[in-house]
Motif scaffolding. Structure first.
Motif, PDB file in Angstrom:
ATOM      1  N   ALA A 197      48.618  48.163  47.184  1.00 58.82           N
ATOM      2  CA  ALA A 197      47.490  47.574  47.921  1.00 58.82           C
ATOM      3  C   ALA A 197      46.970  46.467  46.700  1.00 58.82           C
ATOM      4  O   ALA A 197      46.313  46.728  45.694  1.00 58.82           O
ATOM      5  N   GLY A 198      46.759  45.178  47.328  1.00 62.76           N
ATOM      6  CA  GLY A 198      46.301  44.221  46.600  1.00 62.76           C
ATOM      7  C   GLY A 198      44.589  44.018  46.524  1.00 62.76           C
ATOM      8  O   GLY A 198      44.114  44.564  47.579  1.00 62.76           O
ATOM      9  N   PHE A 199      44.146  43.040  45.860  1.00 61.14           N
ATOM     10  CA  PHE A 199      42.628  42.927  45.728  1.00 61.14           C
ATOM     11  C   PHE A 199      42.071  42.245  47.016  1.00 61.14           C
ATOM     12  O   PHE A 199      42.918  41.179  47.484  1.00 61.14           O
ATOM     13  N   ASP A 200      41.164  42.581  47.445  1.00 61.37           N
ATOM     14  CA  ASP A 200      40.288  42.238  48.395  1.00 61.37           C
ATOM     15  C   ASP A 200      38.885  42.210  48.175  1.00 61.37           C
ATOM     16  O   ASP A 200      38.354  43.430  48.147  1.00 61.37           O
ATOM     17  N   GLU A 201      38.014  41.177  48.311  1.00 64.96           N
ATOM     18  CA  GLU A 201      36.701  41.206  47.809  1.00 64.96           C
ATOM     19  C   GLU A 201      35.954  41.951  48.695  1.00 64.96           C
ATOM     20  O   GLU A 201      34.760  42.688  48.125  1.00 64.96           O
ATOM     21  N   LYS A 205      38.251  46.388  45.577  1.00 62.26           N
ATOM     22  CA  LYS A 205      37.708  45.730  44.579  1.00 62.26           C
ATOM     23  C   LYS A 205      38.884  45.502  43.305  1.00 62.26           C
ATOM     24  O   LYS A 205      38.512  45.088  42.140  1.00 62.26           O
ATOM     25  N   GLY A 206      39.942  45.855  43.599  1.00 58.05           N
ATOM     26  CA  GLY A 206      41.037  45.961  42.447  1.00 58.05           C
ATOM     27  C   GLY A 206      42.492  46.201  42.970  1.00 58.05           C
ATOM     28  O   GLY A 206      42.695  45.518  44.098  1.00 58.05           O
ATOM     29  N   GLU A 287      40.680  48.350  38.450  1.00 62.56           N
ATOM     30  CA  GLU A 287      39.784  47.130  38.581  1.00 62.56           C
ATOM     31  C   GLU A 287      39.585  46.404  37.222  1.00 62.56           C
ATOM     32  O   GLU A 287      39.377  47.208  36.143  1.00 62.56           O
ATOM     33  N   VAL A 288      39.261  45.153  37.381  1.00 67.51           N
ATOM     34  CA  VAL A 288      38.777  44.482  36.270  1.00 67.51           C
ATOM     35  C   VAL A 288      37.461  43.593  36.754  1.00 67.51           C
ATOM     36  O   VAL A 288      37.262  43.166  37.614  1.00 67.51           O
ATOM     37  N   PRO A 294      33.716  42.308  40.192  1.00 68.32           N
ATOM     38  CA  PRO A 294      35.013  42.457  40.242  1.00 68.32           C
ATOM     39  C   PRO A 294      35.826  41.282  40.675  1.00 68.32           C
ATOM     40  O   PRO A 294      35.390  40.316  41.302  1.00 68.32           O
ATOM     41  N   ILE A 295      37.009  41.045  39.674  1.00 64.50           N
ATOM     42  CA  ILE A 295      37.810  39.992  39.968  1.00 64.50           C
ATOM     43  C   ILE A 295      39.315  40.410  40.286  1.00 64.50           C
ATOM     44  O   ILE A 295      39.532  41.633  39.971  1.00 64.50           O
ATOM     45  N   ASP A 296      40.155  39.484  40.656  1.00 64.76           N
ATOM     46  CA  ASP A 296      41.470  39.881  41.178  1.00 64.76           C
ATOM     47  C   ASP A 296      42.175  40.315  39.858  1.00 64.76           C
ATOM     48  O   ASP A 296      42.532  39.150  39.114  1.00 64.76           O
TER      49      ASP A 296
END
Length: 304
Positions: A197-201, A205-206, A287-288, A294-296
């Motif tokens: 599952a990818g990042f989605d703001e 969040k990660g 998460e980063v 949080p950023i991608d």
């Protein structure tokens, strides 16, 4: 008596007898009592029952109410007003700080007890809060220490739920000092499994990785462990590593943690084992965060 006189006397006698009987009957009847007086409410209006403990002046607010800690700083840069559902660990994570620093900066005697409306300092004392957006400053330089290989124990003063199952630390080569600048860390992947599952703001969040229980979870860059425990709802057993003044990474849902707070780690070092704590399947949530936001991670990690 003469018969004629007798006939004239009888009507009078009858009248006297009737009058006498009526008088006796009136004396023997019990007089009716007057109906009791009742206070009946006006239609549609309910009377207010008096209360012995009610104040003499209704709705008068107490004048000696004690303000919540830090209330004078509400709304100022560098301060955070506690909302319902907040924990000290989450506030620290969202502001890129160590929860222990928040305890120190705010003089908290009981880290488990924070109140809605309480205002907390989330930047170090003496730091210009308006400059935090460009370069957050930590209170101490991040340095490394050799791993001691001793079993990791939860901190006694950590907030409730902060401790987690801990395994002995995994030995690693001597670590170099993690940078206290804003330079970009040398990133590496935290696990060998593919991204599920990818990042989605808004929703994620990660990055999420599905894998097998016990699969190694690796530090994504050099740094120092700022949290290791299970005190943040929804993350399970989690490790948070601070890499420099700007960046930190979080590793959630582990079954076992292999590092302790304030421990130096190297990029690629095994810090935990994948699990399903506070999740419905075995996975790693990674998460980063840059300055707490949080950023991608996929934009930072190297190509595979």
């Amino acid at each position: 008596m003469h018969p004629q006189n007798t006939r004239s006397f009888r009507p009078l006698q009858v009248l006297l007898t009737v009058a006498l009987i009526a008088g006796l009957s009136a004396c023997s009847v019990t007089p009716r009592r007057a109906a009791p007086v009742e206070d009946r409410p006006i239609s549609g209006v309910r009377p207010v029952a008096p209360s012995a403990s009610a104040p003499t002046q209704a709705a008068s607010a107490p004048t000696d109410a004690k303000p919540l800690p830090g209330a004078e700083n509400a709304g100022k840069p560098g301060y955070y007003t506690v909302k319902s559902g907040d924990t000290l660990i989450r506030i620290a994570l969202d502001n890129g700080q160590n929860w222990r620093d928040l305890v120190k900066w705010n003089g908290l005697d009981k880290p488990n007890v924070i109140e809605v409306g309480q205002v907390l300092r989330v930047v170090p004392p003496g730091v210009d809060p308006t400059a935090v957006a460009t370069r957050p400053v930590t209170t101490g330089k991040v340095e490394t220490r050799p791993l001691d290989g001793k079993p990791v124990a939860g901190a006694a003063s950590a907030p409730a739920g902060a401790s987690a199952p801990i395994a002995p630390a995994t030995p690693a080569p001597a670590a170099t000092a993690a940078r206290d600048s804003d330079d970009e860390p040398a990133w590496g992947w935290p696990v060998g499994s593919p991204v599920s599952a990818g990042f989605d703001e808004q929703r994620n969040k990660g990055l999420d990785f599905n894998g097998k229980a016990g699969e190694p979870v690796l530090a994504a860059a050099d740094g120092r462990v700022m949290y290791a425990g299970s005190g943040l709802r929804g993350y399970g057993n989690m490790v948070i590593i601070k890499h420099n003044n700007s960046y930190l990474t979080a590793y959630a849902h582990n079954q076992t943690l292999l590092v302790k707070e304030d421990q130096a780690v190297r990029k690629g070092q095994k810090i935990a084992e994948m699990g399903s704590s506070d999740a419905d399947q075995v996975m790693l949530h990674f998460e980063v965060r840059k300055q707490g936001k949080p950023i991608d991670p996929s934009k930072l990690l190297p190509a595979r």
